[in-house]
Write a protein that holds these residues in place. Structure first.
Motif, PDB file in Angstrom:
ATOM      1  N   MET A 134      57.497  36.789  47.220  1.00  0.00           N
ATOM      2  CA  MET A 134      56.302  37.137  46.421  1.00  0.00           C
ATOM      3  C   MET A 134      56.638  38.309  45.490  1.00  0.00           C
ATOM      4  O   MET A 134      57.116  39.344  45.942  1.00  0.00           O
ATOM      5  N   ALA A 135      56.360  38.087  44.223  1.00  0.00           N
ATOM      6  CA  ALA A 135      56.640  39.152  43.246  1.00  0.00           C
ATOM      7  C   ALA A 135      55.696  40.334  43.470  1.00  0.00           C
ATOM      8  O   ALA A 135      54.592  40.167  43.977  1.00  0.00           O
ATOM      9  N   PHE A 136      56.139  41.502  43.073  1.00  0.00           N
ATOM     10  CA  PHE A 136      55.326  42.717  43.198  1.00  0.00           C
ATOM     11  C   PHE A 136      54.036  42.563  42.389  1.00  0.00           C
ATOM     12  O   PHE A 136      52.954  42.849  42.856  1.00  0.00           O
ATOM     13  N   ILE A 137      54.196  42.114  41.135  1.00  0.00           N
ATOM     14  CA  ILE A 137      53.000  41.840  40.317  1.00  0.00           C
ATOM     15  C   ILE A 137      53.056  40.371  39.928  1.00  0.00           C
ATOM     16  O   ILE A 137      54.034  39.900  39.345  1.00  0.00           O
ATOM     17  N   GLN A 138      52.013  39.683  40.323  1.00  0.00           N
ATOM     18  CA  GLN A 138      52.011  38.224  40.216  1.00  0.00           C
ATOM     19  C   GLN A 138      51.145  37.762  39.048  1.00  0.00           C
ATOM     20  O   GLN A 138      49.969  38.089  38.976  1.00  0.00           O
ATOM     21  N   TRP A 139      51.755  36.995  38.145  1.00  0.00           N
ATOM     22  CA  TRP A 139      51.015  36.421  37.026  1.00  0.00           C
ATOM     23  C   TRP A 139      50.160  35.270  37.547  1.00  0.00           C
ATOM     24  O   TRP A 139      50.639  34.450  38.328  1.00  0.00           O
ATOM     25  N   SER A 140      48.901  35.210  37.124  1.00  0.00           N
ATOM     26  CA  SER A 140      48.087  34.058  37.504  1.00  0.00           C
ATOM     27  C   SER A 140      47.102  33.762  36.372  1.00  0.00           C
ATOM     28  O   SER A 140      47.075  34.469  35.368  1.00  0.00           O
ATOM     29  N   LYS A 141      46.298  32.734  36.573  1.00  0.00           N
ATOM     30  CA  LYS A 141      45.350  32.306  35.539  1.00  0.00           C
ATOM     31  C   LYS A 141      44.403  33.426  35.101  1.00  0.00           C
ATOM     32  O   LYS A 141      43.994  33.492  33.952  1.00  0.00           O
ATOM     33  N   LYS A 142      44.083  34.309  36.034  1.00  0.00           N
ATOM     34  CA  LYS A 142      43.126  35.371  35.686  1.00  0.00           C
ATOM     35  C   LYS A 142      43.714  36.356  34.662  1.00  0.00           C
ATOM     36  O   LYS A 142      42.993  37.118  34.039  1.00  0.00           O
ATOM     37  N   ASN A 143      45.055  36.337  34.499  1.00  0.00           N
ATOM     38  CA  ASN A 143      45.698  37.209  33.514  1.00  0.00           C
ATOM     39  C   ASN A 143      45.839  36.540  32.149  1.00  0.00           C
ATOM     40  O   ASN A 143      46.263  37.173  31.188  1.00  0.00           O
ATOM     41  N   CYS A 144      45.544  35.230  32.113  1.00  0.00           N
ATOM     42  CA  CYS A 144      45.779  34.464  30.890  1.00  0.00           C
ATOM     43  C   CYS A 144      44.601  34.636  29.931  1.00  0.00           C
ATOM     44  O   CYS A 144      43.494  34.199  30.231  1.00  0.00           O
ATOM     45  N   ILE A 145      44.834  35.290  28.780  1.00  0.00           N
ATOM     46  CA  ILE A 145      43.718  35.529  27.848  1.00  0.00           C
ATOM     47  C   ILE A 145      43.580  34.393  26.831  1.00  0.00           C
ATOM     48  O   ILE A 145      42.660  34.395  26.027  1.00  0.00           O
ATOM     49  N   GLY A 146      44.516  33.451  26.839  1.00  0.00           N
ATOM     50  CA  GLY A 146      44.404  32.280  25.970  1.00  0.00           C
ATOM     51  C   GLY A 146      44.929  32.482  24.563  1.00  0.00           C
ATOM     52  O   GLY A 146      44.665  31.674  23.685  1.00  0.00           O
ATOM     53  N   VAL A 147      45.652  33.593  24.348  1.00  0.00           N
ATOM     54  CA  VAL A 147      46.314  33.836  23.059  1.00  0.00           C
ATOM     55  C   VAL A 147      47.820  33.822  23.364  1.00  0.00           C
ATOM     56  O   VAL A 147      48.340  34.796  23.929  1.00  0.00           O
ATOM     57  N   PRO A 148      48.507  32.707  23.044  1.00  0.00           N
ATOM     58  CA  PRO A 148      49.878  32.524  23.528  1.00  0.00           C
ATOM     59  C   PRO A 148      50.838  33.699  23.296  1.00  0.00           C
ATOM     60  O   PRO A 148      51.550  34.095  24.220  1.00  0.00           O
ATOM     61  N   VAL A 149      50.822  34.268  22.083  1.00  0.00           N
ATOM     62  CA  VAL A 149      51.794  35.337  21.820  1.00  0.00           C
ATOM     63  C   VAL A 149      51.515  36.557  22.715  1.00  0.00           C
ATOM     64  O   VAL A 149      52.449  37.207  23.217  1.00  0.00           O
ATOM     65  N   VAL A 150      50.236  36.841  22.961  1.00  0.00           N
ATOM     66  CA  VAL A 150      49.869  37.979  23.818  1.00  0.00           C
ATOM     67  C   VAL A 150      50.190  37.648  25.280  1.00  0.00           C
ATOM     68  O   VAL A 150      50.753  38.473  26.014  1.00  0.00           O
ATOM     69  N   ASP A 151      49.874  36.432  25.702  1.00  0.00           N
ATOM     70  CA  ASP A 151      50.167  36.037  27.087  1.00  0.00           C
ATOM     71  C   ASP A 151      51.665  36.099  27.383  1.00  0.00           C
ATOM     72  O   ASP A 151      52.076  36.533  28.468  1.00  0.00           O
ATOM     73  N   GLU A 152      52.473  35.688  26.410  1.00  0.00           N
ATOM     74  CA  GLU A 152      53.937  35.752  26.616  1.00  0.00           C
ATOM     75  C   GLU A 152      54.404  37.195  26.756  1.00  0.00           C
ATOM     76  O   GLU A 152      55.248  37.508  27.597  1.00  0.00           O
ATOM     77  N   GLN A 153      53.831  38.083  25.925  1.00  0.00           N
ATOM     78  CA  GLN A 153      54.221  39.500  26.017  1.00  0.00           C
ATOM     79  C   GLN A 153      53.766  40.095  27.352  1.00  0.00           C
ATOM     80  O   GLN A 153      54.487  40.888  27.963  1.00  0.00           O
ATOM     81  N   HIS A 154      52.571  39.720  27.803  1.00  0.00           N
ATOM     82  CA  HIS A 154      52.105  40.220  29.103  1.00  0.00           C
ATOM     83  C   HIS A 154      53.036  39.759  30.217  1.00  0.00           C
ATOM     84  O   HIS A 154      53.374  40.526  31.117  1.00  0.00           O
ATOM     85  N   GLN A 155      53.450  38.506  30.159  1.00  0.00           N
ATOM     86  CA  GLN A 155      54.361  38.006  31.205  1.00  0.00           C
ATOM     87  C   GLN A 155      55.668  38.764  31.191  1.00  0.00           C
ATOM     88  O   GLN A 155      56.247  39.047  32.234  1.00  0.00           O
ATOM     89  N   LYS A 156      56.128  39.117  29.983  1.00  0.00           N
ATOM     90  CA  LYS A 156      57.366  39.901  29.910  1.00  0.00           C
ATOM     91  C   LYS A 156      57.145  41.285  30.533  1.00  0.00           C
ATOM     92  O   LYS A 156      58.028  41.797  31.249  1.00  0.00           O
ATOM     93  N   LEU A 157      55.977  41.893  30.294  1.00  0.00           N
ATOM     94  CA  LEU A 157      55.682  43.195  30.919  1.00  0.00           C
ATOM     95  C   LEU A 157      55.657  43.066  32.443  1.00  0.00           C
ATOM     96  O   LEU A 157      56.169  43.941  33.161  1.00  0.00           O
ATOM     97  N   PHE A 158      55.075  41.987  32.942  1.00  0.00           N
ATOM     98  CA  PHE A 158      55.056  41.746  34.393  1.00  0.00           C
ATOM     99  C   PHE A 158      56.499  41.630  34.913  1.00  0.00           C
ATOM    100  O   PHE A 158      56.837  42.191  35.953  1.00  0.00           O
ATOM    101  N   ASP A 159      57.334  40.905  34.173  1.00  0.00           N
ATOM    102  CA  ASP A 159      58.740  40.732  34.587  1.00  0.00           C
ATOM    103  C   ASP A 159      59.471  42.078  34.657  1.00  0.00           C
ATOM    104  O   ASP A 159      60.230  42.336  35.589  1.00  0.00           O
ATOM    105  N   ILE A 160      59.250  42.902  33.639  1.00  0.00           N
ATOM    106  CA  ILE A 160      59.943  44.211  33.628  1.00  0.00           C
ATOM    107  C   ILE A 160      59.464  45.058  34.802  1.00  0.00           C
ATOM    108  O   ILE A 160      60.275  45.699  35.488  1.00  0.00           O
ATOM    109  N   LEU A 161      58.142  45.056  35.070  1.00  0.00           N
ATOM    110  CA  LEU A 161      57.629  45.845  36.206  1.00  0.00           C
ATOM    111  C   LEU A 161      58.199  45.302  37.520  1.00  0.00           C
ATOM    112  O   LEU A 161      58.544  46.080  38.415  1.00  0.00           O
ATOM    113  N   ASN A 162      58.338  44.001  37.634  1.00  0.00           N
ATOM    114  CA  ASN A 162      58.957  43.440  38.856  1.00  0.00           C
ATOM    115  C   ASN A 162      60.403  43.894  39.002  1.00  0.00           C
ATOM    116  O   ASN A 162      60.859  44.199  40.107  1.00  0.00           O
ATOM    117  N   ARG A 163      61.123  43.959  37.880  1.00  0.00           N
ATOM    118  CA  ARG A 163      62.515  44.443  37.952  1.00  0.00           C
ATOM    119  C   ARG A 163      62.566  45.916  38.328  1.00  0.00           C
ATOM    120  O   ARG A 163      63.452  46.362  39.056  1.00  0.00           O
TER     121      ARG A 163
END
Ligand SMILES: [Fe+2]
Ligand SMILES: [Fe+2]
Length: 137
Positions: free
Chosen positions: A1-30
């Motif tokens: 289980m990742a430290f910070i888990q991406w899920s539907k509740k984080n998805c704002i429906g704007v693809p470019v922003v959602d992709e950047q948020h996922q990258k932020l989640f990835d960096i925080l997990n690292r």
């Protein structure tokens, strides 16, 4: 289980922003992994720098959209970005002074602001974009 888990509740429906948020989640997990694995300070700090740099880049991306699409929530949202940036830079400075290390308490703080901001003000911006029928990225 990742430290910070991406899920539907984080998805704002704007693809470019959602992709950047996922990258932020990835960096925080690292960053979390680097602390758990006990990597040396320089390695931990370089991931923290990456997180802060990417956060600033990401906030700028959102703020460009606020201006471009006449978002009425611009002022409040930008103020929160400025506050979060100031907190992150303050934390970075304290760590650099050597008086502190990246602790689980700090990781929890980063987790909290990333989760709260994406599900709060960012979601409101996503609602605005979707209601207006605007397509971004
Ligand atoms: Fe965001
Ligand atoms: Fe934001």
């Amino acid at each position: 289980m990742a430290f910070i888990q991406w899920s539907k509740k984080n998805c704002i429906g704007v693809p470019v922003v959602d992709e950047q948020h996922q990258k932020l989640f990835d960096i925080l997990n690292r960053l979390h992994e680097s602390v758990v694995e006990g990597l040396e300070q320089s390695a931990v700090f370089s991931i923290l720098d990456e997180l802060i740099d990417y956060t600033v880049y990401h906030f700028n991306t959102e703020e460009e959209y606020f201006g471009k699409y006449g978002y009425e929530g611009l002022k409040v949202h930008k103020e929160e970005h400025d506050r979060l940036t100031a907190q992150a830079l303050d934390l970075q400075a304290k760590l650099r002074e050597g008086s502190a290390t990246v602790t689980f308490e700090i990781l929890d703080f980063l987790h909290g602001w990333l989760m709260d901001h994406t599900t709060g003000l960012d979601m409101e911006f996503g609602d605005f974009i979707r209601e207006k029928g605007i397509t971004i990225g």
